[in-house]
Write a protein that holds these residues in place. Structure first.
Motif, short mmCIF file in Angstrom:
data_model
loop_
_atom_site.label_atom_id
_atom_site.label_comp_id
_atom_site.label_asym_id
_atom_site.label_seq_id
_atom_site.Cartn_x
_atom_site.Cartn_y
_atom_site.Cartn_z
N HIS A 7 0.84 -1.19 0.00
CA HIS A 7 0.00 0.00 0.00
C HIS A 7 0.88 1.25 0.00
CE1 HIS A 7 0.94 -0.13 4.32
NE2 HIS A 7 0.67 1.16 4.32
N LEU A 31 -12.75 0.78 1.60
CA LEU A 31 -12.72 -0.06 2.80
C LEU A 31 -12.62 0.86 4.02
CD1 LEU A 31 -12.47 -2.83 4.25
CD2 LEU A 31 -9.98 -2.60 3.96
N LEU A 41 -9.17 -0.07 -2.40
CA LEU A 41 -8.61 -1.36 -2.79
C LEU A 41 -8.62 -1.54 -4.30
CD1 LEU A 41 -10.55 -3.56 -0.19
CD2 LEU A 41 -8.27 -2.56 0.06
N SER A 44 -4.31 -6.59 -5.47
CA SER A 44 -3.90 -7.01 -4.13
C SER A 44 -3.18 -5.87 -3.39
CB SER A 44 -2.99 -8.25 -4.23
OG SER A 44 -1.83 -7.94 -4.98
N GLN A 45 -3.48 -4.64 -3.79
CA GLN A 45 -2.87 -3.47 -3.17
C GLN A 45 -3.95 -2.53 -2.66
OE1 GLN A 45 -1.96 -3.92 -6.73
NE2 GLN A 45 -0.57 -5.47 -6.00
N LYS A 46 -3.50 -1.49 -1.94
CA LYS A 46 -4.44 -0.47 -1.51
C LYS A 46 -3.74 0.87 -1.35
CE LYS A 46 -4.15 -1.27 3.48
NZ LYS A 46 -4.93 -1.38 4.71
N ASN A 48 -4.05 3.94 1.26
CA ASN A 48 -4.62 4.46 2.50
C ASN A 48 -4.77 5.96 2.35
OD1 ASN A 48 -4.67 1.97 3.75
ND2 ASN A 48 -2.79 2.30 4.91
#
Length: 126
Positions: A7, A31, A41, A44-46, A48
């Motif tokens: 992330h 999220l 999201l 497979s990453q995000k 913040n």
């Protein structure tokens, strides 16, 4: 030693505005978890999101909205990304143009989010 990116953090003026933009324009999923930063999201990453007035520790030394510059890999053809940008009134600043990324040659478009961060979306499919 490093396998990838899990992330990264964007400091934003408004979590609500940023979430609305990235959900509408790029299809990212929001999220919300108690006592955690809101996240966007994708794959497979995000990302913040830290609102400038409510950041989380630890954080960057000088968190500033609009200082991000990053590249996202498209899951769909770049033409679909461009169509979504146009449909949502988001101006493409550069592109589509040839670029070289971590995986090789790609086509990219560049645009700005509500805070002025420079977002590059690239398509490795040729």
């Amino acid at each position: 030693m490093i396998a990838g990116i899990d992330h990264f953090v964007l400091t934003v003026r408004s979590v609500e505005d940023s979430c609305a933009f990235y959900q509408r324009v790029l299809g990212l999923k929001r999220l919300d978890e108690p006592e955690r930063p809101t996240a966007l999201l994708f794959g497979s990453q995000k990302i913040n999101l830290h609102e400038v007035s409510r950041t989380f520790e630890p954080k960057a030394k000088t968190p500033t909205p609009g200082s991000g510059d990053f590249c996202l890999v498209a899951a769909r053809p770049l033409a679909e990304i461009c169509a979504s940008l146009e449909a949502n009134g988001v101006a493409i600043e550069v592109g589509p143009v040839d670029r070289t990324g971590a995986r090789g040659t790609m086509m990219s478009v560049y645009f700005r989010d509500p805070d002025g961060n420079l977002v590059e979306v690239s398509d490795y499919r040729e």
